[in-house]
Scaffold this motif. Sequence first.
Motif, PDB file in Angstrom:
ATOM      1  N   ARG A  10       0.887  -1.210   0.026  1.00  0.00           N
ATOM      2  CA  ARG A  10      -0.101   0.043  -0.113  1.00  0.00           C
ATOM      3  C   ARG A  10       0.777   1.297   0.013  1.00  0.00           C
ATOM      4  NH1 ARG A  10      -1.390   3.373   3.955  1.00  0.00           N
ATOM      5  NH2 ARG A  10      -0.874   1.872   5.590  1.00  0.00           N
ATOM      6  N   PHE A  13       2.758   2.167  -3.321  1.00  0.00           N
ATOM      7  CA  PHE A  13       1.934   2.776  -4.364  1.00  0.00           C
ATOM      8  C   PHE A  13       1.280   4.082  -3.962  1.00  0.00           C
ATOM      9  CE2 PHE A  13       2.187  -1.764  -5.827  1.00  0.00           C
ATOM     10  CZ  PHE A  13       2.623  -1.427  -7.293  1.00  0.00           C
ATOM     11  N   SER A  20      -7.121   2.652  -0.590  1.00  0.00           N
ATOM     12  CA  SER A  20      -6.784   1.281  -0.801  1.00  0.00           C
ATOM     13  C   SER A  20      -8.360   0.531  -0.487  1.00  0.00           C
ATOM     14  CB  SER A  20      -5.852   0.705   0.119  1.00  0.00           C
ATOM     15  OG  SER A  20      -4.860   1.269  -0.056  1.00  0.00           O
ATOM     16  N   PHE A  51      -2.691  -6.391  -6.069  1.00  0.00           N
ATOM     17  CA  PHE A  51      -1.460  -6.021  -5.739  1.00  0.00           C
ATOM     18  C   PHE A  51      -0.804  -6.642  -6.781  1.00  0.00           C
ATOM     19  CE2 PHE A  51      -2.600  -3.693  -1.659  1.00  0.00           C
ATOM     20  CZ  PHE A  51      -2.258  -2.480  -1.995  1.00  0.00           C
ATOM     21  N   MET A  54      -0.588  -5.069  -9.999  1.00  0.00           N
ATOM     22  CA  MET A  54       0.017  -3.807 -10.004  1.00  0.00           C
ATOM     23  C   MET A  54       1.519  -3.686  -9.800  1.00  0.00           C
ATOM     24  SD  MET A  54      -2.544  -1.947  -7.489  1.00  0.00           S
ATOM     25  CE  MET A  54      -1.844  -0.424  -7.286  1.00  0.00           C
ATOM     26  N   ARG A  58       4.186  -2.449 -12.610  1.00  0.00           N
ATOM     27  CA  ARG A  58       5.174  -1.513 -12.169  1.00  0.00           C
ATOM     28  C   ARG A  58       6.657  -1.950 -12.662  1.00  0.00           C
ATOM     29  NH1 ARG A  58       8.837  -0.995  -7.784  1.00  0.00           N
ATOM     30  NH2 ARG A  58       8.773   1.162  -7.136  1.00  0.00           N
ATOM     31  N   LEU A  97      -5.605   3.502 -10.425  1.00  0.00           N
ATOM     32  CA  LEU A  97      -4.522   2.680 -10.049  1.00  0.00           C
ATOM     33  C   LEU A  97      -3.260   2.838 -11.022  1.00  0.00           C
ATOM     34  CD1 LEU A  97      -6.421  -0.682  -9.034  1.00  0.00           C
ATOM     35  CD2 LEU A  97      -5.342   1.356  -7.531  1.00  0.00           C
ATOM     36  N   GLN A  98      -3.544   3.156 -12.120  1.00  0.00           N
ATOM     37  CA  GLN A  98      -2.432   3.359 -13.042  1.00  0.00           C
ATOM     38  C   GLN A  98      -1.508   4.549 -12.734  1.00  0.00           C
ATOM     39  OE1 GLN A  98      -4.800   3.741 -16.847  1.00  0.00           O
ATOM     40  NE2 GLN A  98      -4.315   1.439 -17.584  1.00  0.00           N
ATOM     41  N   LYS A 100      -1.104   5.625  -9.671  1.00  0.00           N
ATOM     42  CA  LYS A 100      -0.243   5.110  -8.464  1.00  0.00           C
ATOM     43  C   LYS A 100       0.718   4.359  -8.757  1.00  0.00           C
ATOM     44  CE  LYS A 100      -2.632   7.196  -5.177  1.00  0.00           C
ATOM     45  NZ  LYS A 100      -2.035   8.102  -4.356  1.00  0.00           N
ATOM     46  N   ILE A 101       0.686   3.365  -9.630  1.00  0.00           N
ATOM     47  CA  ILE A 101       1.793   2.732 -10.354  1.00  0.00           C
ATOM     48  C   ILE A 101       2.715   3.739 -10.956  1.00  0.00           C
ATOM     49  CG2 ILE A 101       2.428   0.877 -12.138  1.00  0.00           C
ATOM     50  CD1 ILE A 101      -0.408  -0.234 -11.728  1.00  0.00           C
ATOM     51  N   GLN A 103       3.415   6.965 -10.491  1.00  0.00           N
ATOM     52  CA  GLN A 103       4.023   7.686  -9.275  1.00  0.00           C
ATOM     53  C   GLN A 103       5.213   6.590  -8.509  1.00  0.00           C
ATOM     54  OE1 GLN A 103       3.316  10.492 -10.554  1.00  0.00           O
ATOM     55  NE2 GLN A 103       2.795  11.405  -8.852  1.00  0.00           N
ATOM     56  N   SER A 104       4.847   5.432  -8.626  1.00  0.00           N
ATOM     57  CA  SER A 104       5.826   4.673  -7.755  1.00  0.00           C
ATOM     58  C   SER A 104       6.772   4.647  -8.435  1.00  0.00           C
ATOM     59  CB  SER A 104       4.926   3.506  -7.218  1.00  0.00           C
ATOM     60  OG  SER A 104       5.875   2.316  -6.762  1.00  0.00           O
TER      61      SER A 104
END
Length: 118
Positions: A10, A13, A20, A51, A54, A58, A97-98, A100-101, A103-104
């Motif tokens: 969590r 990401f 979440s 996850f 993801m 990633r 979610l894309q 967040k991926i 940014q990670s």
Amino acid sequence: MNHLELQALRQLFFMTVEESSAYISHDNNPVTWLQWERGEGEIPSEVIETFMQMIIKRKTHINAIIDKINSRIGNNTMRFFPDYASFLAVYREGDYLQWKIYQSVAAQLYAYDLERLC
């Protein structure tokens, strides 16, 4: 996946407990999410699968960018989107979610001094 791994992913990401519970478990129940992170209850297989997908996306993004860096293609600068609206302005078909991926990935490549952020 155990409760500590759930919390680590969590955070990897950049997601809050509330995000979440809305976008990963889709139940909008942060209390339940916090119980999983404390080891109080079994983490649903759907949450684990999301996850895992993801993580795969990633890794794919990171490897593609590293390949470009190694081939000297591009300027080694990656956009960092401070909010979801900024991400959607560029990636109109993207979802939460894309973002967040993305940014990670950007944060990791910056931390390893492989990309500059703009």
